[in-house]
Design an enzyme around this catalytic site. Sequence first.
Site, PDB file in Angstrom:
ATOM      1  CG  HIS A  51      -2.021   0.981   1.162  1.00 13.26           C
ATOM      2  ND1 HIS A  51      -2.256   1.903   2.159  1.00 13.26           N
ATOM      3  CD2 HIS A  51      -2.970   1.219   0.206  1.00 13.26           C
ATOM      4  CE1 HIS A  51      -3.302   2.644   1.835  1.00 13.26           C
ATOM      5  NE2 HIS A  51      -3.745   2.257   0.661  1.00 13.26           N
ATOM      6  CB  CYS A 159      10.316  -1.721  15.162  1.00 11.64           C
ATOM      7  SG  CYS A 159       8.976  -2.381  16.155  1.00 11.64           S
ATOM      8  NE  ARG A 179      12.440  -1.875  19.591  1.00 10.04           N
ATOM      9  CZ  ARG A 179      11.449  -2.740  19.815  1.00 10.04           C
ATOM     10  NH1 ARG A 179      11.726  -4.015  20.030  1.00 10.04           N
ATOM     11  NH2 ARG A 179      10.192  -2.334  19.838  1.00 10.04           N
ATOM     12  CB  SER A 180      11.740  -5.615  16.912  1.00  6.95           C
ATOM     13  OG  SER A 180      10.718  -6.584  16.806  1.00  6.95           O
ATOM     14  CG  ASN A 190      10.176  -1.411   8.529  1.00  4.99           C
ATOM     15  OD1 ASN A 190      10.156  -2.514   9.069  1.00  4.99           O
ATOM     16  ND2 ASN A 190       9.357  -0.435   8.914  1.00  4.99           N
ATOM     17  CG  HIS A 220      10.254 -11.385  14.569  1.00  2.00           C
ATOM     18  ND1 HIS A 220      11.012 -10.337  15.077  1.00  2.00           N
ATOM     19  CD2 HIS A 220       8.988 -10.893  14.420  1.00  2.00           C
ATOM     20  CE1 HIS A 220      10.225  -9.280  15.234  1.00  2.00           C
ATOM     21  NE2 HIS A 220       9.009  -9.587  14.846  1.00  2.00           N
ATOM     22  CB  ALA A 276       1.869  -9.725  16.293  1.00  2.00           C
TER      23      ALA A 276
END
Length: 277
Positions: A51, A159, A179-180, A190, A220, A276
């Site tokens: 998007h 993040c 970091r995540s 991103n 992850h 999540a």
Amino acid sequence: MQQYHDALQHILDHGVETTDRTGTGTLSCFGMQQRYDLAEGFPLVTTKKLHLRSIIHELLWFLSGDTNIRYLKENGVSIWDEWADENGDLGPVYGYQWRKFPRLELAEGTLGDEPLYRAGTVDQISELLDMIRKSPDSRRLIVTAWNPGDVPDMALPPCHSLWQLRILGGKMHLQLYQRSADMFLGVPFNIASYALLLHMLAHVTGYEVGSFVHTMGDAHIYSNHMEQVKLQLSRSPKSLPQLRIARDVSSIFDFKYEDFEILGYDPDPVIKAPVAV
């Protein structure tokens, strides 16, 4: 975007099953890096449709210093809805830290033998641009969104927490430390967002774009994204699109949504997955 596919496959093959804050569960690898040469095209995932409106408006929102989702909602962007409070506020998240990073400034007078300080802020984006113009060879071209003092008040701690520019041979490069990294839903956004930011910064400072380097801490795949990832990996990456900036913009803060054109983007269909929270 074969690098992105390779990263997904690496996590499927070598990831460790872990619990996480959301209670969903993940396959995780720690310490991964991909490099995207922007001369080869704009790094927008082609094996599922992204998007674009959300990517562009979110970045403009960050750069404005805003931390309320009102602007996003007015422009059809819902990616922050789950974290906002009843007033649409997110606390001192990305835009606040980029434009109003808290600092203490020395004030006049003393309290006994102790100096007095007053609360101030640092506009990291303006200071970055000033440093690029004055010291383009600097290795201190850094912007951070990670502020330990403000983390407890953030709806979601950053993040993508720190990024650095480097200018080499007339080209501007950007490295992000994340970091995540939610590899299926978040990371494609991103990658595109920071590649767009690099194009914008290079445009207003007169440099060519170089590479976007994406360094991830915990990379992850959520347990409820496995089938979606396998579907995406069954598709073959296509040629990358090109980004065109439609007008000459002199200030990073003057860009508008209409200034960006993505040419030749022919993605495969959307693959939906739960977020999540």
